[in-house]
Design a protein around this motif. Structure first.
Motif: not given
Length: 249
Positions: A92-96
């Protein structure tokens, strides 16, 4: 030698011919008390989740609730296309947010049904070849849906023609499996507010509409039928016993 060869052949036939039972491994569709249209932009919708009994499984079919909030009443000549991508990991803290895609994007067309604006319906996708999805007790799995319509000029994604969300009010937790990744009791889902159209999301794309927020869908897994497997194995044992008696005689 003959006994070992025959036993090996029979075992292969057992596992190749065992009947396939169906078991639900995730269900946030059945027990929802309300269904909503997510805010735009919502052409791509995602969910982080875990299944009921963590462990790799063969996905044989799935169902998803969809909504037409476009203001357009689609005629029965319209073709709809549901595109779905599964993932084996989420952060949830990453992109993507999603990583480890499982298989390629599943694309299925649906025809011959008129669809009035402001209404919901459920699509069912049956997979000709089950999809093996790896899972462990600590796995956050992921799924992304995209719904398109073709009224004669080709398939187009448009806001408010999308997957329905559930949450808020008296909505309980999923009947089977769990929403994961985000904080209890609201949890949450992902919509492409960032504008991404690559079946993934930025971390800022997470949304919630209240307690037990998430997408409304169901996953069905294929599993060998225990009774069929037991009878087949009994047949192998009987055949082996017959061979031994013949050799002793």
């Amino acid at each position: 030698m003959i006994y070992r060869i025959l036993t090996g052949v029979l075992c292969a036939l057992v596992f190749a011919g065992a009947a396939q039972a169906q078991t639900t491994v995730f269900d946030s569709l059945t027990n929802r008390t309300s269904t909503s249209i997510p805010a735009a932009t919502n052409t791509f919708m995602g969910q982080i989740f875990s299944v009921a009994s963590p462990g790799s499984f063969l996905l044989s079919s799935f169902q998803v609730a969809i909504v037409n909030g476009t203001g357009t009443n689609f005629a029965s000549t319209t073709t709809f296309r549901l595109r779905t991508q599964f993932y084996g990991a989420a952060n949830t803290g990453a992109s993507p947010v999603f990583s480890s895609p499982v298989g390629s994007t599943i694309s299925v067309n649906f025809t011959n049904f008129a669809w009035t604006s402001g209404t919901f319906t459920t699509l069912t996708v049956n997979l000709g070849t089950p999809l093996l999805i790896p899972s462990t007790p600590t796995t956050n799995l992921g799924v992304v849906f995209n719904l398109q319509a073709d009224t004669g000029a080709g398939f187009v994604s448009q806001d408010n023609l999308t997957v329905a969300v559930r949450g808020g009010g008296t909505n309980p937790a999923p009947l089977i499996g769990a929403f994961t990744g985000y904080t209890s009791p609201n949890y949450g889902y992902l919509r492409n507010a960032s504008g991404r159209t690559d079946f993934n999301f930025d971390s800022t794309d997470a949304r919630s509409i209240g307690v037990n927020s998430g997408l409304a869908f169901r996953l069905i897994a294929a599993a060998p039928e225990p009774s069929t497997l037991a009878l087949s194995l009994l047949g192998v044992a009987s055949a082996g016993g017959l061979l031994r008696r013949r050799r002793q005689g």
